[in-house]
Design an enzyme around this catalytic site. Structure first.
Site, PDB file in Angstrom:
ATOM      1  N   LYS A  43       0.860  -1.482  -0.061  1.00  0.00           N
ATOM      2  CA  LYS A  43      -0.092  -0.056   0.316  1.00  0.00           C
ATOM      3  C   LYS A  43       1.189   1.027   0.117  1.00  0.00           C
ATOM      4  O   LYS A  43       0.746   2.047  -0.921  1.00  0.00           O
ATOM      5  CB  LYS A  43      -1.027  -0.503   1.132  1.00  0.00           C
ATOM      6  CG  LYS A  43      -2.103  -0.372   0.786  1.00  0.00           C
ATOM      7  CD  LYS A  43      -2.965   0.329   2.201  1.00  0.00           C
ATOM      8  CE  LYS A  43      -2.453  -0.482   3.778  1.00  0.00           C
ATOM      9  NZ  LYS A  43      -2.392  -0.263   4.548  1.00  0.00           N
ATOM     10  N   ARG A 118      -9.253   2.598   8.865  1.00  0.00           N
ATOM     11  CA  ARG A 118      -9.275   1.423   9.444  1.00  0.00           C
ATOM     12  C   ARG A 118     -11.341   0.708  10.214  1.00  0.00           C
ATOM     13  O   ARG A 118     -10.418  -0.724  10.498  1.00  0.00           O
ATOM     14  CB  ARG A 118      -8.507   1.537  10.385  1.00  0.00           C
ATOM     15  CG  ARG A 118      -7.217   0.400   9.460  1.00  0.00           C
ATOM     16  CD  ARG A 118      -6.170   0.423  11.103  1.00  0.00           C
ATOM     17  NE  ARG A 118      -4.912  -0.078  10.193  1.00  0.00           N
ATOM     18  CZ  ARG A 118      -3.474  -0.033   9.723  1.00  0.00           C
ATOM     19  NH1 ARG A 118      -3.781   1.968   9.157  1.00  0.00           N
ATOM     20  NH2 ARG A 118      -2.772  -0.425   9.578  1.00  0.00           N
ATOM     21  N   ARG A 154      11.157  -7.203   5.487  1.00  0.00           N
ATOM     22  CA  ARG A 154      10.775  -5.748   5.368  1.00  0.00           C
ATOM     23  C   ARG A 154      12.457  -5.105   6.475  1.00  0.00           C
ATOM     24  O   ARG A 154      12.159  -5.728   7.435  1.00  0.00           O
ATOM     25  CB  ARG A 154       9.414  -5.172   4.992  1.00  0.00           C
ATOM     26  CG  ARG A 154       9.962  -3.963   5.086  1.00  0.00           C
ATOM     27  CD  ARG A 154       8.105  -3.355   4.918  1.00  0.00           C
ATOM     28  NE  ARG A 154       7.361  -3.673   6.406  1.00  0.00           N
ATOM     29  CZ  ARG A 154       6.116  -2.959   5.960  1.00  0.00           C
ATOM     30  NH1 ARG A 154       5.215  -2.934   5.068  1.00  0.00           N
ATOM     31  NH2 ARG A 154       5.502  -3.016   7.250  1.00  0.00           N
ATOM     32  N   ARG A 187      10.647  -2.133  11.312  1.00  0.00           N
ATOM     33  CA  ARG A 187      10.090  -0.890  12.587  1.00  0.00           C
ATOM     34  C   ARG A 187       9.927  -2.103  13.351  1.00  0.00           C
ATOM     35  O   ARG A 187       9.698  -3.081  13.380  1.00  0.00           O
ATOM     36  CB  ARG A 187       8.873  -1.207  11.965  1.00  0.00           C
ATOM     37  CG  ARG A 187       8.620   0.313  10.592  1.00  0.00           C
ATOM     38  CD  ARG A 187       7.895   0.003   9.497  1.00  0.00           C
ATOM     39  NE  ARG A 187       6.304  -0.101  10.143  1.00  0.00           N
ATOM     40  CZ  ARG A 187       4.865  -0.310   9.290  1.00  0.00           C
ATOM     41  NH1 ARG A 187       5.689   0.537   8.223  1.00  0.00           N
ATOM     42  NH2 ARG A 187       4.577  -0.474   9.849  1.00  0.00           N
ATOM     43  N   ARG A 198      -1.259  -8.103  14.056  1.00  0.00           N
ATOM     44  CA  ARG A 198      -1.969  -6.889  13.203  1.00  0.00           C
ATOM     45  C   ARG A 198      -2.357  -7.802  12.270  1.00  0.00           C
ATOM     46  O   ARG A 198      -3.331  -6.643  11.162  1.00  0.00           O
ATOM     47  CB  ARG A 198       0.077  -6.460  12.657  1.00  0.00           C
ATOM     48  CG  ARG A 198       0.116  -5.119  13.339  1.00  0.00           C
ATOM     49  CD  ARG A 198       1.406  -4.553  13.010  1.00  0.00           C
ATOM     50  NE  ARG A 198       1.644  -3.915  11.279  1.00  0.00           N
ATOM     51  CZ  ARG A 198       3.051  -4.089  10.515  1.00  0.00           C
ATOM     52  NH1 ARG A 198       4.524  -4.662  10.983  1.00  0.00           N
ATOM     53  NH2 ARG A 198       2.701  -2.963   9.798  1.00  0.00           N
TER      54      ARG A 198
HETATM   55  P1  ADP Z   1      -0.321  -1.034   8.709  1.00  0.00           P
HETATM   56  O1  ADP Z   1       1.641  -0.962   8.010  1.00  0.00           O
HETATM   57  O2  ADP Z   1      -0.111  -2.323   9.039  1.00  0.00           O
HETATM   58  O3  ADP Z   1      -0.692  -1.121   7.193  1.00  0.00           O
HETATM   59  P2  ADP Z   1       0.519   1.693   8.582  1.00  0.00           P
HETATM   60  O4  ADP Z   1       2.009   2.279   8.884  1.00  0.00           O
HETATM   61  O5  ADP Z   1      -0.514   2.322   8.494  1.00  0.00           O
HETATM   62  O6  ADP Z   1      -0.287  -0.229   9.649  1.00  0.00           O
HETATM   63  O7  ADP Z   1       0.193   2.062  10.801  1.00  0.00           O
HETATM   64  C1  ADP Z   1       0.840   1.374  12.047  1.00  0.00           C
HETATM   65  C2  ADP Z   1      -0.048   1.573  13.533  1.00  0.00           C
HETATM   66  O8  ADP Z   1      -0.865   2.291  13.179  1.00  0.00           O
HETATM   67  C3  ADP Z   1      -0.747   1.201  13.105  1.00  0.00           C
HETATM   68  O9  ADP Z   1      -0.385  -0.735  13.269  1.00  0.00           O
HETATM   69  C4  ADP Z   1      -1.955   0.892  13.699  1.00  0.00           C
HETATM   70  O10 ADP Z   1      -1.538   0.988  15.262  1.00  0.00           O
HETATM   71  C5  ADP Z   1      -2.123   2.396  14.024  1.00  0.00           C
HETATM   72  N1  ADP Z   1      -2.382   3.622  13.052  1.00  0.00           N
HETATM   73  C6  ADP Z   1      -2.473   3.677  11.664  1.00  0.00           C
HETATM   74  N2  ADP Z   1      -3.963   4.058  10.854  1.00  0.00           N
HETATM   75  C7  ADP Z   1      -4.254   4.314  12.004  1.00  0.00           C
HETATM   76  C8  ADP Z   1      -5.693   4.370  11.850  1.00  0.00           C
HETATM   77  N3  ADP Z   1      -6.688   4.568  10.889  1.00  0.00           N
HETATM   78  N4  ADP Z   1      -6.618   3.922  13.248  1.00  0.00           N
HETATM   79  C9  ADP Z   1      -6.049   2.786  13.992  1.00  0.00           C
HETATM   80  N5  ADP Z   1      -4.787   2.693  13.977  1.00  0.00           N
HETATM   81  C10 ADP Z   1      -4.032   3.326  13.117  1.00  0.00           C
END
Ligand code: ADP
Length: 246
Positions: A43, A118, A154, A187, A198
């Site tokens: 994404k 989300r 990653r 990360r 996750r």
């Molecule tokens: P991923 O790589 O899992 O897609 P992101 O980089 O988008 O994750 O987000 C990392 C973390 O930030 C998530 O695991 C969550 O804890 C928090 N987070 C990000 N966006 C949201 C959201 N829209 N609602 C709730 N938590 C969020």
């Protein structure tokens, strides 16, 4: 799996948010793209490419939160623990954050939103902020087994912040960043235990969000297991076909 399915009706799109001057050139409609997909679906990478292609900002809620954590701000302190555990930050906090970001002037031409919504609550709030008919929603679909494989390799450069893959998942610090020589680090939320959490969180919350969008003519699914260029091609084909109808 199919490349990209979607657009099938002529539902009206909202007017551009770019002002129309009398006798001036026709306005270019703003592009409002929402990307959904499991962690590790690509994404973030695709969002950056789409933002470049359409000249619009990439808004990643994960990036905003991670930089708050790095900066040690009040927001960062509130969310650090939740993020490390792979859980979701509360809807109210996230919505305040996104509402404020969408008021910035660079959003007048549109955005690529990555990481929000989300939950169904967040999706409903976003419909209220932007207008349901103005959003182009793309789901990048990837099987869990492929995600676990990808997350094992990653890394993020601690200097230039580029995300990349290492050849050897078991020796995490053995390779320097090929772009700037910085350290490639995992990360904290890419640790295997957190990845599993996750993915479980995604499975729990994403399905209802996908159902929220699925029947819309502006919704499409792209096969994220393909080469990144083909994923991009599937997404832009969908976006351009929706825009051609507006
Ligand atoms: P991923 O790589 O899992 O897609 P992101 O980089 O988008 O994750 O987000 C990392 C973390 O930030 C998530 O695991 C969550 O804890 C928090 N987070 C990000 N966006 C949201 C959201 N829209 N609602 C709730 N938590 C969020």
């Amino acid at each position: 799996m199919s490349q990209c399915r979607g657009v099938s009706s002529d539902s009206p799109q909202a007017e551009s948010s770019v002002p129309r001057g009398p006798g001036g050139p026709a306005p270019i409609p703003a592009v409002h793209v929402v990307l959904i997909g499991p962690p590790g679906s690509g994404k973030g990478t695709q969002a950056v490419r789409l933002a470049e292609r359409y000249g619009i900002p990439h808004i990643s809620t994960g990036d905003i939160l991670r930089s708050a954590v790095r900066a040690g701000s009040e927001l960062g302190r509130q969310v650090a623990d939740i993020m490390t555990k792979g859980l979701l930050v509360g809807d109210d906090l996230m919505t305040d954050l996104v509402r404020a970001r969408l008021k910035e002037p660079d959003v007048s031409r549109g955005f690529v939103l990555d990481g929000y919504p989300r939950t169904v609550g967040q999706a409903e709030t976003l419909d209220g902020m932007i207008g349901a008919e103005r959003m182009i929603v793309l789901l990048i679909d990837v099987a869990d087994s492929e995600i676990v494989r990808r997350m094992g390799t990653r890394r993020v450069c601690d200097s230039c912040r580029l995300t990349q893959s290492v050849a050897d998942p078991f020796h995490p610090t053995s390779e320097p960043c090929p772009y700037c020589g910085g350290n490639l680090v995992r990360r904290p939320d890419d640790e295997p235990e957190t990845v599993r959490r996750r993915l479980a969180t995604y499975a729990q919350y994403a399905l209802p969000v996908i159902e929220h969008y699925r029947k819309r003519p502006t919704f499409a699914v792209v096969d994220g297991a393909q080469h990144a260029d083909n994923v991009m091609a599937g997404m832009t084909a969908h976006i351009d076909s929706v825009r051609a109808k507006t």
